[in-house]
Write an enzyme that holds these catalytic residues in place. Structure first.
Site, short mmCIF file in Angstrom:
data_model
loop_
_atom_site.label_atom_id
_atom_site.label_comp_id
_atom_site.label_asym_id
_atom_site.label_seq_id
_atom_site.Cartn_x
_atom_site.Cartn_y
_atom_site.Cartn_z
N ASP A 51 0.85 -1.19 0.00
CA ASP A 51 0.00 0.00 0.00
C ASP A 51 0.89 1.24 0.00
OD1 ASP A 51 -1.71 2.09 0.50
OD2 ASP A 51 -2.29 1.42 2.50
N GLU A 219 33.38 12.13 8.38
CA GLU A 219 33.19 11.99 6.95
C GLU A 219 33.71 10.63 6.51
OE1 GLU A 219 34.26 15.27 4.33
OE2 GLU A 219 35.28 13.86 3.00
#
Length: 469
Positions: A51, A219
């Site tokens: 759905d 990072e």
């Protein structure tokens, strides 16, 4: 892998359940899980129904039946489940038309790759994002009719330098986190575990390190790959980073600006175009690039104010895009110069290494949409021979006000970026890559669910400034 190879892979790893993942409009992975017995070669053609009416940015309940059709090349073992689980990224398909769903961001990225080939300019684009994020020890926040607050904390944060109790010091000062060794860098092992888990999922890593801000800014850089594949990898990147942090009792955010007074988190994005195995951005023009590359830069710079609504898609994004915190506000280009909106890296003289780095995007973006939009802007530059102007080989953060005023800038707010996208999005529509429906849906969602919602609410700092008026 092919569908048949995926089935063999599942047997080899004694898979018990299969997790089917797809991305919503804003860029968050959604998933549901099926028993491995439900996975067969037909699944890769017919998909599994779900759905779609409650998925953000998708269509209403009267049009809600959708199919998740797994892409076999994305198969890997999920590293965070107790039960042996096969992970598959899916395309979303309309069960009536049997066509890829027009609001599925992965579909947009696939169409961008097809459009590049159709132009005959090149046959593949390569992408190398450098996503930054924060690893905090806790994050609390709430908003109601009579109060609003957030509180984030990190043992590594400089604000804890004077904390009573056991305190071993070595906390990075604001803007000094790039990148001393342990014990000041307290998260070496966490980041190493993150990259090891990514490698298990088939994601090659170039490096990891502490970033500039205090309080655990990090990072991890991925090795470049093609557009859709790299967007898939960025989704897995976020999934791995957040779940490894949870193993350590910590939490990760990709918010562009969670800390006041320190650097925010960007996602500098390296990009290039190749054809028949040859790099098209290498040449004899400025900084060793081709005329094609300069035109690509011209397209990105011209459309950057509109791109911002997609590459910097949150109200918080524009708290990062301010002068003084290594944020690329000015829309200029240069070699080596990290104060420009676009940088031409000069690490290697090899033509294969020639690329551009677009520095304004942030990791809150949906990578499928952001990469596709930047590619379309660059291709528009090539097709229309857009001149990027003269390069700016100087510190753009230190210009005289009059000189700085002559350089175009990124929008100052998400609202401004949305207005630019409304005015300038024809380049996205070429080849049917983006549709008017998708652009309008994006604008409506962002304006109604984010810009207006923030505008309606008192800000805590307003009490500090105005309570005694």
């Amino acid at each position: 892998m092919t569908s048949r190879e995926v089935l063999e892979f599942a047997k080899k790893h004694k898979v018990q359940v299969v997790d089917l993942k797809f991305v919503d409009l804003l860029g968050t992975w959604q998933h549901f899980t099926i028993p491995v017995e439900e996975l067969n070669e037909g699944t890769f053609k017919d998909g599994s129904g779900f759905d779609g009416s409650s998925i953000r940015g998708w269509k209403a309940i009267h049009n809600s039946d959708m199919l998740a059709v797994p892409d076999p090349v994305t198969a890997c073992m999920d590293p965070f489940t107790a039960v042996p689980t096969l992970s598959l990224v899916c395309n979303v398909v309309d069960p009536i038309t049997r066509e890829n769903y027009d609001r599925d961001p992965r579909n947009i990225a696939l169409k961008a790759e097809k459009y590049l080939k159709s132009t005959k300019i090149g046959d593949i684009s390569y992408w190398g994002p450098e996503a930054e994020f924060f690893i905090f020890d806790q994050a609390r926040y709430d908003q109601n009719s009579h109060s609003s607050y957030y509180f984030i904390d990190s043992d590594e944060g400089i604000w804890n330098a004077g904390k009573e109790g056991t305190n071993l010091g070595n906390k990075p000062r604001h803007k000094e986190g790039y990148f001393p060794v342990p014990p000041m860098d307290t998260q070496q092992d966490i980041r190493s575990e993150m990259i090891l888990e990514m490698q298990k999922a088939g994601i090659p890593i170039e490096k990891h390190h502490h970033e500039v801000a205090t309080a655990g800014q990090a990072e991890i850089d991925l090795r470049f790959d093609s557009l859709v594949t790299m967007a898939d990898k960025m989704m897995m990147y976020k999934y791995v980073v957040k779940n490894v942090a949870r193993r350590y009792g910590k939490t990760v955010t990709f918010m562009p600006k969670p800390l006041f007074g320190d650097n925010g988190s960007g996602m500098h994005t390296h990009q290039s175009i190749w054809k028949e195995g040859k790099p098209l951005f290498a040449g004899k023009e400025y900084a060793g690039v081709s005329q094609m590359c300069l035109h690509y830069i011209g397209g990105v710079l011209k459309h950057a104010p509109a791109l911002a609504a997609i590459t910097n898609p949150t109200t918080n994004s524009y708290k990062r895009l301010t002068p003084g915190f290594e944020a690329p506000v000015l829309l200029a280009y240069s070699s080596r110069n990290r104060s420009a909106g676009i940088r031409i890296p000069m690490y290697s003289p090899s033509p294969k290494a020639k690329r551009i780095e677009v520095r304004f995007p942030d990791p809150a973006c949906n990578p499928y949409l952001a990469f596709a939009a930047m590619l379309m802007a660059g291709l528009d530059g090539i097709e229309n021979k857009i001149d990027p102007g003269e390069p700016m080989d100087k510190d753009l953060y230190d210009l005289e006000p009059r000189e700085a005023a002559r350089i175009p800038t990124m929008p100052g707010s998400l609202d401004d970026a949305i207005k630019n996208l409304e005015r300038d999005h024809q380049f996205l529509l070429k080849g049917g890559v983006f549709s008017e429906d998708l652009v309008e849906t994006w604008i409506t969602y962002k304006r109604g669910r984010e810009v207006d919602q923030l505008r309606l609410r008192p800000h805590p700092y307003e009490f500090f400034m105005y309570y005694d008026v």
